[in-house]
Motif scaffolding. Structure first.
Motif, PDB file in Angstrom:
ATOM      1  N   ARG A  99      25.191  10.088  40.389  1.00 53.42           N
ATOM      2  CA  ARG A  99      26.715   9.698  40.752  1.00 53.42           C
ATOM      3  C   ARG A  99      27.405  10.533  41.740  1.00 53.42           C
ATOM      4  O   ARG A  99      28.234  10.169  42.415  1.00 53.42           O
ATOM      5  N   SER A 100      26.892  11.805  41.591  1.00 54.37           N
ATOM      6  CA  SER A 100      27.656  12.851  42.748  1.00 54.37           C
ATOM      7  C   SER A 100      26.809  13.154  43.961  1.00 54.37           C
ATOM      8  O   SER A 100      27.209  13.713  44.545  1.00 54.37           O
ATOM      9  N   GLY A 101      25.671  12.453  43.824  1.00 53.02           N
ATOM     10  CA  GLY A 101      24.864  12.746  44.977  1.00 53.02           C
ATOM     11  C   GLY A 101      23.573  13.749  44.888  1.00 53.02           C
ATOM     12  O   GLY A 101      22.701  13.684  45.416  1.00 53.02           O
ATOM     13  N   ALA A 102      23.585  14.249  43.726  1.00 51.65           N
ATOM     14  CA  ALA A 102      22.514  15.065  43.157  1.00 51.65           C
ATOM     15  C   ALA A 102      22.377  14.785  41.704  1.00 51.65           C
ATOM     16  O   ALA A 102      23.392  14.262  41.303  1.00 51.65           O
ATOM     17  N   MET A 103      21.258  15.150  41.187  1.00 52.67           N
ATOM     18  CA  MET A 103      20.972  14.852  39.819  1.00 52.67           C
ATOM     19  C   MET A 103      21.729  16.022  38.889  1.00 52.67           C
ATOM     20  O   MET A 103      21.226  17.149  39.138  1.00 52.67           O
ATOM     21  N   GLN A 104      22.881  15.753  38.147  1.00 58.43           N
ATOM     22  CA  GLN A 104      23.498  16.639  37.495  1.00 58.43           C
ATOM     23  C   GLN A 104      23.633  16.340  36.180  1.00 58.43           C
ATOM     24  O   GLN A 104      23.605  14.940  35.813  1.00 58.43           O
ATOM     25  N   LEU A 105      24.320  16.975  35.284  1.00 60.17           N
ATOM     26  CA  LEU A 105      24.687  16.769  33.992  1.00 60.17           C
ATOM     27  C   LEU A 105      26.178  16.454  33.677  1.00 60.17           C
ATOM     28  O   LEU A 105      26.975  16.974  34.381  1.00 60.17           O
ATOM     29  N   TRP A 106      26.295  15.320  32.933  1.00 58.78           N
ATOM     30  CA  TRP A 106      27.805  14.794  32.674  1.00 58.78           C
ATOM     31  C   TRP A 106      27.845  14.596  31.125  1.00 58.78           C
ATOM     32  O   TRP A 106      26.888  14.526  30.438  1.00 58.78           O
ATOM     33  N   ARG A 107      29.146  14.477  30.861  1.00 55.77           N
ATOM     34  CA  ARG A 107      29.549  14.331  29.575  1.00 55.77           C
ATOM     35  C   ARG A 107      30.608  12.990  29.667  1.00 55.77           C
ATOM     36  O   ARG A 107      31.520  13.107  30.460  1.00 55.77           O
ATOM     37  N   ALA A 108      30.331  12.111  28.708  1.00 60.82           N
ATOM     38  CA  ALA A 108      31.377  10.763  28.515  1.00 60.82           C
ATOM     39  C   ALA A 108      31.931  10.857  26.992  1.00 60.82           C
ATOM     40  O   ALA A 108      31.028  11.402  26.154  1.00 60.82           O
ATOM     41  N   ASN A 109      32.605  10.081  26.895  1.00 68.64           N
ATOM     42  CA  ASN A 109      33.083   9.696  25.468  1.00 68.64           C
ATOM     43  C   ASN A 109      31.921   8.754  24.877  1.00 68.64           C
ATOM     44  O   ASN A 109      31.168   8.281  25.685  1.00 68.64           O
ATOM     45  N   ALA A 110      31.718   8.747  23.681  1.00 66.00           N
ATOM     46  CA  ALA A 110      30.683   7.986  22.903  1.00 66.00           C
ATOM     47  C   ALA A 110      30.315   6.638  23.515  1.00 66.00           C
ATOM     48  O   ALA A 110      29.375   5.991  23.380  1.00 66.00           O
ATOM     49  N   ASP A 111      31.682   5.964  23.863  1.00 68.47           N
ATOM     50  CA  ASP A 111      31.579   4.611  24.371  1.00 68.47           C
ATOM     51  C   ASP A 111      31.125   4.508  25.940  1.00 68.47           C
ATOM     52  O   ASP A 111      31.086   3.423  26.504  1.00 68.47           O
ATOM     53  N   GLY A 112      30.923   5.753  26.611  1.00 68.69           N
ATOM     54  CA  GLY A 112      30.402   5.573  27.841  1.00 68.69           C
ATOM     55  C   GLY A 112      31.792   5.865  28.830  1.00 68.69           C
ATOM     56  O   GLY A 112      31.439   6.104  30.095  1.00 68.69           O
ATOM     57  N   SER A 113      32.865   5.922  28.413  1.00 65.41           N
ATOM     58  CA  SER A 113      34.206   6.125  29.244  1.00 65.41           C
ATOM     59  C   SER A 113      34.462   7.539  29.741  1.00 65.41           C
ATOM     60  O   SER A 113      33.925   8.487  28.887  1.00 65.41           O
ATOM     61  N   ASP A 114      35.091   7.557  30.766  1.00 64.74           N
ATOM     62  CA  ASP A 114      35.726   8.951  31.320  1.00 64.74           C
ATOM     63  C   ASP A 114      34.616   9.846  31.332  1.00 64.74           C
ATOM     64  O   ASP A 114      34.647  10.965  30.903  1.00 64.74           O
ATOM     65  N   PRO A 115      33.762   9.621  32.309  1.00 65.23           N
ATOM     66  CA  PRO A 115      32.507  10.679  32.520  1.00 65.23           C
ATOM     67  C   PRO A 115      33.148  11.907  33.130  1.00 65.23           C
ATOM     68  O   PRO A 115      33.884  11.658  34.345  1.00 65.23           O
ATOM     69  N   VAL A 116      32.563  13.105  33.018  1.00 65.57           N
ATOM     70  CA  VAL A 116      32.934  14.400  33.589  1.00 65.57           C
ATOM     71  C   VAL A 116      31.692  15.064  33.835  1.00 65.57           C
ATOM     72  O   VAL A 116      30.762  15.009  33.177  1.00 65.57           O
ATOM     73  N   ARG A 117      31.715  15.682  35.086  1.00 60.75           N
ATOM     74  CA  ARG A 117      30.638  16.234  35.537  1.00 60.75           C
ATOM     75  C   ARG A 117      30.502  17.810  34.911  1.00 60.75           C
ATOM     76  O   ARG A 117      31.528  18.403  35.102  1.00 60.75           O
ATOM     77  N   LEU A 118      29.617  18.251  34.451  1.00 56.33           N
ATOM     78  CA  LEU A 118      29.254  19.740  33.917  1.00 56.33           C
ATOM     79  C   LEU A 118      28.456  20.681  34.946  1.00 56.33           C
ATOM     80  O   LEU A 118      28.758  21.806  34.846  1.00 56.33           O
ATOM     81  N   THR A 119      27.369  20.117  35.602  1.00 55.71           N
ATOM     82  CA  THR A 119      26.911  21.153  36.546  1.00 55.71           C
ATOM     83  C   THR A 119      26.951  20.713  37.895  1.00 55.71           C
ATOM     84  O   THR A 119      27.412  19.598  38.328  1.00 55.71           O
ATOM     85  N   HIS A 120      27.018  21.751  38.707  1.00 55.29           N
ATOM     86  CA  HIS A 120      27.465  21.524  40.157  1.00 55.29           C
ATOM     87  C   HIS A 120      26.630  21.963  41.217  1.00 55.29           C
ATOM     88  O   HIS A 120      27.093  21.920  42.463  1.00 55.29           O
ATOM     89  N   ASP A 121      25.566  22.578  40.996  1.00 56.56           N
ATOM     90  CA  ASP A 121      24.725  22.986  42.215  1.00 56.56           C
ATOM     91  C   ASP A 121      24.060  21.956  42.916  1.00 56.56           C
ATOM     92  O   ASP A 121      23.055  21.259  42.237  1.00 56.56           O
ATOM     93  N   PRO A 122      24.438  21.651  44.083  1.00 58.38           N
ATOM     94  CA  PRO A 122      23.634  20.460  44.736  1.00 58.38           C
ATOM     95  C   PRO A 122      22.129  20.672  44.908  1.00 58.38           C
ATOM     96  O   PRO A 122      21.688  19.666  45.429  1.00 58.38           O
ATOM     97  N   VAL A 123      21.629  21.972  45.030  1.00 61.01           N
ATOM     98  CA  VAL A 123      20.116  21.975  45.307  1.00 61.01           C
ATOM     99  C   VAL A 123      19.438  21.998  44.030  1.00 61.01           C
ATOM    100  O   VAL A 123      18.209  22.266  44.035  1.00 61.01           O
ATOM    101  N   ARG A 124      19.872  21.899  42.954  1.00 62.74           N
ATOM    102  CA  ARG A 124      19.091  21.727  41.536  1.00 62.74           C
ATOM    103  C   ARG A 124      18.879  20.080  41.182  1.00 62.74           C
ATOM    104  O   ARG A 124      20.015  19.633  41.440  1.00 62.74           O
ATOM    105  N   ARG A 125      18.060  19.998  40.412  1.00 64.82           N
ATOM    106  CA  ARG A 125      18.014  18.836  39.999  1.00 64.82           C
ATOM    107  C   ARG A 125      17.701  18.945  38.202  1.00 64.82           C
ATOM    108  O   ARG A 125      17.021  19.037  37.658  1.00 64.82           O
TER     109      ARG A 125
END
Length: 506
Positions: free
Chosen positions: A399-425
Motif C-alpha cells: 500500500r506504500s508502493g513497496a512491499m513493507q511491514l505494517w501493524r494494525a489493530n487486531a480488527d484490521g483498523s488503523d494500519p501503521v507502516r513499520l519498514t521504510h526502505d523502498p528498495v527492499r521487499r
C-alpha cells in the motif's frame, strides 16, 4: 584494479610470509596476526604438516598459521584433517580457508575442524566485523570441503561412510579477486602451538551446469536450520535434504520442527534425526502455509487436494484422534492460513481472488463459520500474524508502493507502516514469544514488488523491534526465498528461529 593489486601486495608483505622451495599446490606460508610461537609447515609426499599458534580464528581479529596461494573465481578445496596428539584446547582449529588478504581482521570464510570434533563453516563478512558460524550436524569428520560458488560459500563433510556430503547452510560473501585460499591452524592458546596433518588435499575448479530457470521448476537441495537470534547468532544444521522442503514451525515444547515437503507435513526432532509424516487425513497436497494452535494440539493446514486445485484451510489433530475439519472452502478464492489468535478462537488467512488476483487478509472462527475481511487494499496484503497479546495484527503490504511491514489493530483498523526502505521487499513478519521482536525475510529490488520467489541470491533474514522504534538489522544472508520462513518459526523460549536455506542442483 591496479590499486587492488597493490593492497594485496602490501598485505602479503605485512604478514612476512616465507616462500618455501616446495609447497606443492600452495605458494607461501606464514603467521597471520599476533602468534607468540612461530608456526611452520612441512610437506611430506602429499601430506602437509602444519603447526600453528595464536589465540584464535574468531571475533574481530585472528591469530594462526596459514599456507596459501592466490586464486579467483569459483573454487573447491578439500582435505582429510587430523590433529597430532590427544591434548590441547578443545577449541583448537585446523581447516580450509578463503581469505581476502593477510590482515588479522580480514574478511574470510573457512570450514574448521575443532579439537573436540565440532565442524563449522565460519566467516567474517567485512574487515573487523564479528565472526559468525554454521555448525554441521556431523562431528569428527574424516574429510571436509570448502566451496566457493559465485558470491556464496558452502561446505561438505564426510561422516562415517567417508564420502563427502553437502553439510547444508550457506552464506553470501563477495570476495574480490584475487583472494587467498589455503590451510590454517590455530592453537586457541597463544602460549602453545598445535599441529595438524592435511592429506589428500585437492584444490579444484568446479564444473557447474548452467541453470536457465532458477524459479519454481529448478531442482534444489534444502537445509533445515535453527539460528540464535542474540549473541554470536550461530546457525545450526538440523538436517540436509536432497529435495525441497519448506516453512518450518516449532513445536510448543521446543523439541521438534514441522515442515512441508512433497505435499505432506513432517515432524523432525530439533537435534536432527528421521522425519515422521503427520496424519493429515488424506489431505496430502499441502503447501507452505501451516501452523500450530496456541496449545499445540492442532495444526491448521492449507491444502490443494481438490480437483480445482484451490487452496483450502483445514484443521487437523496432531495425534490423528479426530477427523479433519474444513474451516475455509471458498470456491472463488485460494485461501492460505497464516495465524492463530492467541486465544485459539480465530484464524487469520490470505484470500487470493481466483478471478481478479487480489490479495487481502480475512478472518474466520477456528470452529468454522462465515469469514470476514480484516485488511483489504489498497494494494496487496499478505502474511498476517497476531501479536502474542492479541492486540495487533502484523502483515506485509504494497500500500506504500513497496512491499513493507505494517501493524494494525487486531480488527484490521488503523494500519501503521513499520519498514521504510523502498528498495527492499519485506515479507512475513514473525513475532517473538514476548512480543518485542519481529523476524522477517527481505528481498532485494531485483524482485517484483508483489512477488516472493524461490532461489534468490539477495535474501536476508532481518530483525527489528516490534514497535518499529529502531531500524532493522541483518541476521544472516542466504540463498533462499519462497519456503525459507513463510510461517511462525520462533522457538518457544524466544532464543532461536527456524528456517530453510537452498542450493541449486547443478
Amino acid at each position: 584494479m591496479i590499486l587492488r593489486h597493490l593492497l594485496v601486495a602490501v598485505s602479503l608483505i605485512c604478514a612476512a610470509p616465507s616462500v618455501a622451495e616446495d609447497l606443492g599446490q600452495f605458494a607461501s606460508e606464514g603467521d597471520v596476526g599476533e602468534a607468540a610461537l612461530a608456526g611452520s609447515v612441512e610437506l611430506d609426499g602429499s601430506t602437509y604438516r602444519v603447526t600453528g599458534g595464536g589465540a584464535n580464528i574468531w571475533g574481530e581479529a585472528d591469530a594462526f598459521h596459514y599456507v596459501w596461494t592466490q586464486r579467483s573465481g569459483d573454487l573447491h578445496i578439500a582435505a582429510d584433517i587430523a590433529f597430532e596428539g590427544e591434548g590441547g584446547d578443545p577449541h583448537r582449529k585446523a581447516g580450509l580457508m578463503i581469505r581476502q588478504d593477510l590482515s588479522p581482521n580480514a574478511a574470510y570464510a573457512d570450514v574448521m575442524v575443532h579439537g573436540d570434533g565440532l565442524v563449522a563453516l565460519q566467516y567474517r563478512e567485512v574487515p573487523g566485523g564479528p565472526t559468525r558460524q554454521i555448525v554441521s550436524n556431523v562431528s569428527h569428520p574424516g574429510r571436509v570441503r570448502l566451496e566457493r560458488q559465485g558470491n556464496f560459500v558452502y561446505f561438505s563433510v564426510a561422516g562415517s561412510d567417508g564420502v563427502l556430503h553437502q553439510a547444508g547452510g550457506s552464506f553470501r560473501i563477495a570476495f574480490q579477486a584475487p583472494y587467498l585460499v589455503g590451510l590454517a591452524v590455530s592453537a586457541h592458546d597463544n602460549a602453545k602451538a598445535e599441529t595438524a596433518r592435511f592429506s589428500n588435499v585437492e584444490l579444484t575448479v568446479p564444473q557447474l551446469a548452467y541453470v536457465p530457470d532458477t524459479g519454481y521448476a529448478a531442482q534444489v537441495e534444502a537445509t533445515l536450520e535453527t539460528m540464535e537470534v542474540g549473541g554470536v547468532r550461530t546457525r545450526t544444521v538440523v538436517r540436509h535434504f536432497d529435495r525441497k522442503i519448506e516453512a518450518p514451525n516449532w513445536s510448543r515444547d521446543g523439541a521438534a520442527l514441522y515442515y512441508n515437503s512433497d505435499g505432506r507435513i513432517w515432524r523432525i526432532p530439533v537435534e536432527g534425526g528421521e522425519p515422521r509424516a503427520v496424519d493429515t487425513g488424506g489431505r496430502n497436497a499441502n503447501n507452505n502455509d501451516h501452523g500450530l494452535s496456541p496449545d499445540g494440539s492442532l495444526m491448521a493446514i492449507s491444502d490443494q487436494s481438490e480437483p480445482d486445485n484451490l487452496s483450502r484451510i483445514h484443521v487437523v489433530t496432531l495425534d490423528g484422534s479426530k477427523p479433519v475439519r474444513t474451516v475455509v472452502s471458498d470456491p472463488k478464492a485460494r485461501s492460505y492460513w497464516h495465524a492463530w489468535s492467541p486465544d485459539g478462537t480465530t484464524l487469520a488467512y490470505v484470500r487470493v481472488g481466483a478471478d481478479d488476483g487480489t490479495y487481502d487478509i480475512w478472518g474466520v472462527k477456528a470452529e468454522g463459520g462465515d469469514p470476514w475481511p480484516l485488511v483489504v487494499g489498497p494494494g496487496s496484503d499478505d502474511g498476517p500474524e497476531y501479536s502474542p497479546d492479541g492486540r495487533f495484527l502484523y502483515f506485509n503490504s504494497t500500500r506504500s508502493g513497496a512491499m513493507q511491514l505494517w501493524r494494525a489493530n487486531a480488527d484490521g483498523s488503523d494500519p501503521v507502516r513499520l519498514t521504510h526502505d523502498p528498495v527492499r521487499r519485506d515479507w512475513f513478519p514473525h513475532l517473538s514469544p514476548d512480543g518485542k521482536w519481529i523476524a522477517y525475510i527481505s528481498f532485494g529490488d531485483d524482485v517484483a514488488v508483489t512477488d516472493h520467489p524461490p532461489n534468490r541470491e539477495d535474501v536476508q533474514l532481518r530483525l527489528m523491534p516490534a514497535d518499529g522504534s529502531e531500524p532493522p538489522t541483518v541476521l544472516t544472508r542466504l540463498f533462499g526465498g519462497q519456503g525459507t520462513i513463510n510461517v511462525p518459526s520462533w522457538s518457544p523460549d524466544g532464543k532461536r528461529i527456524a528456517f530453510v536455506s537452498y542450493r541449486l542442483k547443478r
